[in-house]
Enzyme design. Structure first.
Site, PDB file in Angstrom:
ATOM      1  N   ASN A 142      -2.501  18.851  -1.042  1.00 32.11           N
ATOM      2  CA  ASN A 142      -3.186  18.492  -0.412  1.00 32.11           C
ATOM      3  C   ASN A 142      -3.499  18.568   1.135  1.00 32.11           C
ATOM      4  OD1 ASN A 142      -5.005  15.810   1.354  1.00 32.11           O
ATOM      5  ND2 ASN A 142      -5.929  16.173  -0.265  1.00 32.11           N
ATOM      6  N   THR A 199      -3.779  13.884   6.251  1.00 29.39           N
ATOM      7  CA  THR A 199      -2.715  13.969   5.806  1.00 29.39           C
ATOM      8  C   THR A 199      -2.848  14.527   6.719  1.00 29.39           C
ATOM      9  OG1 THR A 199      -2.110  12.098   3.960  1.00 29.39           O
ATOM     10  CG2 THR A 199      -0.325  13.398   5.099  1.00 29.39           C
ATOM     11  N   LYS A 206       5.049   2.193  -3.587  1.00 32.52           N
ATOM     12  CA  LYS A 206       4.832   3.706  -3.817  1.00 32.52           C
ATOM     13  C   LYS A 206       5.168   3.087  -5.275  1.00 32.52           C
ATOM     14  CE  LYS A 206       4.700   7.625  -2.646  1.00 32.52           C
ATOM     15  NZ  LYS A 206       3.543   8.317  -1.461  1.00 32.52           N
ATOM     16  N   GLY A 208      -3.488   8.446  -3.673  1.00 30.57           N
ATOM     17  CA  GLY A 208      -2.869   9.584  -4.424  1.00 30.57           C
ATOM     18  C   GLY A 208      -1.725  10.078  -3.683  1.00 30.57           C
ATOM     19  N   ASP A 209      -0.930  10.820  -4.400  1.00 29.97           N
ATOM     20  CA  ASP A 209       0.735  11.858  -3.257  1.00 29.97           C
ATOM     21  C   ASP A 209       0.768  12.841  -4.615  1.00 29.97           C
ATOM     22  OD1 ASP A 209       3.144  11.531  -1.732  1.00 29.97           O
ATOM     23  OD2 ASP A 209       3.839  11.216  -4.388  1.00 29.97           O
ATOM     24  N   LYS A 221       6.252   3.070   7.540  1.00 28.65           N
ATOM     25  CA  LYS A 221       5.099   4.339   8.342  1.00 28.65           C
ATOM     26  C   LYS A 221       3.610   3.277   8.411  1.00 28.65           C
ATOM     27  CE  LYS A 221       4.382   7.402   5.409  1.00 28.65           C
ATOM     28  NZ  LYS A 221       4.512   8.238   4.948  1.00 28.65           N
ATOM     29  N   GLN A 247       7.468   3.542   3.759  1.00 27.39           N
ATOM     30  CA  GLN A 247       6.195   3.994   3.432  1.00 27.39           C
ATOM     31  C   GLN A 247       5.568   2.065   3.890  1.00 27.39           C
ATOM     32  OE1 GLN A 247       3.633   6.110   1.144  1.00 27.39           O
ATOM     33  NE2 GLN A 247       1.932   4.966   2.843  1.00 27.39           N
ATOM     34  N   LYS A 255       0.613  -1.204   0.045  1.00 33.74           N
ATOM     35  CA  LYS A 255      -0.192   0.237   0.115  1.00 33.74           C
ATOM     36  C   LYS A 255       1.593   1.412   0.184  1.00 33.74           C
ATOM     37  CE  LYS A 255      -4.252   2.187   0.778  1.00 33.74           C
ATOM     38  NZ  LYS A 255      -3.721   3.363  -0.447  1.00 33.74           N
TER      39      LYS A 255
HETATM   40  P1  NDP Z   1       0.236  18.170  -3.515  1.00 34.99           P
HETATM   41  O1  NDP Z   1       0.222  18.081  -5.433  1.00 34.99           O
HETATM   42  O2  NDP Z   1      -1.362  18.421  -3.348  1.00 34.99           O
HETATM   43  O3  NDP Z   1       1.011  19.309  -3.480  1.00 34.99           O
HETATM   44  C1  NDP Z   1       2.501  19.477  -3.626  1.00 34.99           C
HETATM   45  C2  NDP Z   1       2.990  20.915  -3.039  1.00 34.99           C
HETATM   46  O4  NDP Z   1       4.030  20.905  -2.390  1.00 34.99           O
HETATM   47  C3  NDP Z   1       2.525  21.767  -4.217  1.00 34.99           C
HETATM   48  O5  NDP Z   1       1.869  23.032  -3.796  1.00 34.99           O
HETATM   49  C4  NDP Z   1       3.525  22.421  -4.796  1.00 34.99           C
HETATM   50  O6  NDP Z   1       4.027  23.213  -5.210  1.00 34.99           O
HETATM   51  C5  NDP Z   1       4.174  22.057  -3.653  1.00 34.99           C
HETATM   52  N1  NDP Z   1       6.076  22.175  -4.165  1.00 34.99           N
HETATM   53  C6  NDP Z   1       6.245  21.561  -4.013  1.00 34.99           C
HETATM   54  N2  NDP Z   1       7.786  21.809  -3.983  1.00 34.99           N
HETATM   55  C7  NDP Z   1       7.796  22.385  -3.215  1.00 34.99           C
HETATM   56  C8  NDP Z   1       9.269  23.179  -2.843  1.00 34.99           C
HETATM   57  N3  NDP Z   1       9.796  22.371  -3.184  1.00 34.99           N
HETATM   58  N4  NDP Z   1       8.460  24.391  -1.999  1.00 34.99           N
HETATM   59  C9  NDP Z   1       7.734  25.044  -1.532  1.00 34.99           C
HETATM   60  N5  NDP Z   1       6.461  23.720  -2.230  1.00 34.99           N
HETATM   61  C10 NDP Z   1       7.232  23.174  -2.525  1.00 34.99           C
HETATM   62  O7  NDP Z   1       1.144  16.749  -2.800  1.00 34.99           O
HETATM   63  P2  NDP Z   1       0.823  16.475  -1.633  1.00 34.99           P
HETATM   64  O8  NDP Z   1       0.001  18.049  -1.100  1.00 34.99           O
HETATM   65  O9  NDP Z   1      -0.360  15.400  -1.232  1.00 34.99           O
HETATM   66  O10 NDP Z   1       1.734  15.979  -0.864  1.00 34.99           O
HETATM   67  C11 NDP Z   1       2.846  17.077  -0.191  1.00 34.99           C
HETATM   68  C12 NDP Z   1       4.383  15.506   0.646  1.00 34.99           C
HETATM   69  O11 NDP Z   1       3.102  15.144   1.083  1.00 34.99           O
HETATM   70  C13 NDP Z   1       4.019  15.008  -0.322  1.00 34.99           C
HETATM   71  O12 NDP Z   1       6.087  14.874  -0.171  1.00 34.99           O
HETATM   72  C14 NDP Z   1       3.790  13.624  -0.261  1.00 34.99           C
HETATM   73  O13 NDP Z   1       4.629  12.716  -0.363  1.00 34.99           O
HETATM   74  C15 NDP Z   1       3.506  13.455   1.036  1.00 34.99           C
HETATM   75  N6  NDP Z   1       2.158  13.004   2.110  1.00 34.99           N
HETATM   76  C16 NDP Z   1       0.895  12.723   1.150  1.00 34.99           C
HETATM   77  C17 NDP Z   1      -0.317  12.419   1.032  1.00 34.99           C
HETATM   78  C18 NDP Z   1      -1.253  12.319   0.894  1.00 34.99           C
HETATM   79  O14 NDP Z   1      -2.521  11.489   1.018  1.00 34.99           O
HETATM   80  N7  NDP Z   1      -1.879  13.727  -0.056  1.00 34.99           N
HETATM   81  C19 NDP Z   1       0.543  11.159   2.529  1.00 34.99           C
HETATM   82  C20 NDP Z   1       1.512  11.094   3.210  1.00 34.99           C
HETATM   83  C21 NDP Z   1       2.610  12.146   2.230  1.00 34.99           C
HETATM   84  P3  NDP Z   1       3.297  23.455  -7.146  1.00 34.99           P
HETATM   85  O15 NDP Z   1       1.702  24.311  -7.217  1.00 34.99           O
HETATM   86  O16 NDP Z   1       5.035  24.953  -7.204  1.00 34.99           O
HETATM   87  O17 NDP Z   1       3.950  22.581  -8.026  1.00 34.99           O
END
Ligand code: NDP
Length: 444
Positions: free
Chosen positions: A239, A208, A125, A164-165, A113, A110, A89
């Site tokens: 997200n 998350t 992943k 998703g991610d 986790k 993962q 997963k």
């Molecule tokens: P999204 O794609 O929804 O959002 C990622 C965000 O990070 C966007 O706003 C993006 O901006 C921004 N971003 C990317 N690179 C940078 C940077 N160098 N500096 C500042 N902002 C940046 O992803 P998620 O929110 O889903 O995931 C975010 C993190 O959380 C990842 O590491 C993911 O692996 C982790 N995660 C997510 C889970 C989930 O349920 N979604 C579960 C567990 C972990 P831009 O719009 O410019 O690309």
């Protein structure tokens, strides 16, 4: 590293150019030295050797046609890291930076986790170096369909359940799940993060970010702190960041900055989250557009500027290695008392050591952001039961899981004489669960 050093050297030799993977493995092996001393049988059973070699690594070509009629080729991945506790997963990521090293690093993390959640979930992943930014809906759909023409044969509700991610939200999951059903002729919930109308769970999109805040609130309260009246900075505006911000605000905190990969928006009155949602989730614009709604806010043309904004609590929720030693020094200098990792591996190793040395509360990703996968597990349960739980039911279970993770890893850090070191507590607690299951199932 001492006893496990020769193993780490073999991992380096075999995976020479995989920087992120080696970073994750070395951090975990470092924490496990004290386990080896208590459990020499894990060495005899080859448990550490097995943990650092994924069960299966799938790499494939994804061919699709863009809106101009040109053929495009990307690379797809699915790393099935460990199934000792349950079916693989883990999320799917679409981002140009995706490569084998990042996929293996995330799959490895993962597994540990998922073990922390107490649910029966293995670790995996996947993703692609496809860049969804600027693509039309039609292009996204065609890419997802092509991606699934290979992935469908490796996944299933009892085998491997992606989610998703980065770059993969409900829209992409809908397209991928639709193709999976078409190709397998089965409706079995082989993805989580699905839309509510076809088997999704309430709270999944918030899980998350909310889970991170439930974990942090417990951690803060146990150390005489709280979100209430705290200044909070949150990197990212996707997200995880948006839902973390929502929960921080509801717990009485003030979110003063959010960012995207271009820059940072700072609003001392407290970020207007409705505007952020409109910009990021509806219009899919850059965060700078916030200035069109709030002229008094400040924009910094540099994402790392967020770590120089004074705050009590920082929640890195964007991407890996976004917070390095210099950023850690800035945060501590400006009075930051707690860090909660919402993203996967956002802090570099040097930054983590700096926080620990300076007695900053530090919640590592594999514990603090486990709410997403935990809620994925709850979605799987609802799919099996053919039932939908209410928002409050799921939210309550999520909170319970996050508080349990906090308590279990805190206890574990005490047992191994490093009270309060949650990096060590999370690595050891997750590892012991995986190791016990591995030994019980024989050498396979
Ligand atoms: P999204 O794609 O929804 O959002 C990622 C965000 O990070 C966007 O706003 C993006 O901006 C921004 N971003 C990317 N690179 C940078 C940077 N160098 N500096 C500042 N902002 C940046 O992803 P998620 O929110 O889903 O995931 C975010 C993190 O959380 C990842 O590491 C993911 O692996 C982790 N995660 C997510 C889970 C989930 O349920 N979604 C579960 C567990 C972990 P831009 O719009 O410019 O690309």
């Amino acid at each position: 590293m001492d006893i496990l050093k020769p193993l780490y050297e073999r991992v380096v030799e075999k995976n020479m150019h995989e920087v992120e993977y080696l970073q994750a493995v070395s951090e975990v092996l470092d924490s496990l030295e004290c386990v080896v001393r208590k459990h020499p049988e894990f060495i005899e059973q080859g448990v550490f050797e097995r943990l650092v070699e994924p069960e299966r690594q799938i790499m494939f070509r994804v061919t699709w046609v863009d809106d101009q009629g040109r053929v495009q080729v990307n690379r797809g991945y699915r790393i099935q890291h460990s199934s000792v506790i349950g079916p693989y997963k883990g999320g799917i990521r679409f981002h140009p930076s995706v490569n084998l090293s990042i996929m293996k690093c995330l799959a490895f993390e993962q597994t540990l986790k998922n073990a922390l959640t107490g649910l029966h979930l293995g670790g995996g992943k996947g993703g692609s170096d496809f860049d969804p930014k600027g693509k039309s809906d039609g292009e996204i759909m065609r890419f997802c369909q092509s991606f699934m023409t290979e992935l469908y044969r490796h996944i299933g509700s009892e085998t491997d359940i992606p989610a998703g991610d980065i770059g993969v939200g409900m829209r992409e999951i809908g397209y991928m799940y639709g193709t999976y059903k078409k190709l397998t002729n089965e409706v079995n919930g082989a993805f989580t993060g699905k839309g509510l109308s076809y088997g999704g769970s309430l709270v999944r999109k918030e899980a998350t970010g909310y889970g991170l805040c439930y974990f942090m609130e417990e951690y803060l309260n146990n150390n005489g702190l709280s979100f209430t009246d705290s200044r909070v900075v949150i990197s990212g505006s996707g997200n995880v960041a948006i839902h973390a911000a929502e929960k921080v605000i509801s717990l009485g905190g003030r979110v003063v900055a959010l960012s995207d990969s271009n820059g940072v928006i700072r609003d001392e009155k407290g970020i207007d989250l409705d505007v952020i949602k409109e910009i990021k989730l509806v219009k899919r614009e850059r965060i700078k557009a916030y200035l069109n709604y709030h002229q008094e806010a400040t924009y910094y043309d540099y994402p790392k500027a967020i770590w120089s904004i004074p705050c009590d609590i920082a929640l890195p929720c964007a991407t890996q290695n976004e917070l390095d030693l210099d950023d850690a020094i800035n945060l501590v200098k400006n009075g930051c008392k707690a860090i909660g990792e919402g993203a996967n591996m956002p802090s570099t190793r040097e930054a983590i050591h700096y926080f620990l040395d300076n007695k900053v509360l530090f919640a590592p990703a594999k514990a603090a952001n486990a709410g997403g996968v935990a809620c994925g597990g709850l979605e799987m349960t609802q799919n099996s039961m053919r039932l939908n739980w209410s928002f409050n039911e799921v939210d309550h279970k999520l909170k319970e899981i996050m508080i349990n993770i906090y308590r279990n890893i805190t206890e574990c850090s005490k047992e191994f004489d490093e009270e309060g070191n949650l990096v060590l507590g999370a690595n050891i607690y997750g590892f012991l669960k995986v190791a016990d299951a591995m030994v019980a199932q024989g050498i396979i």
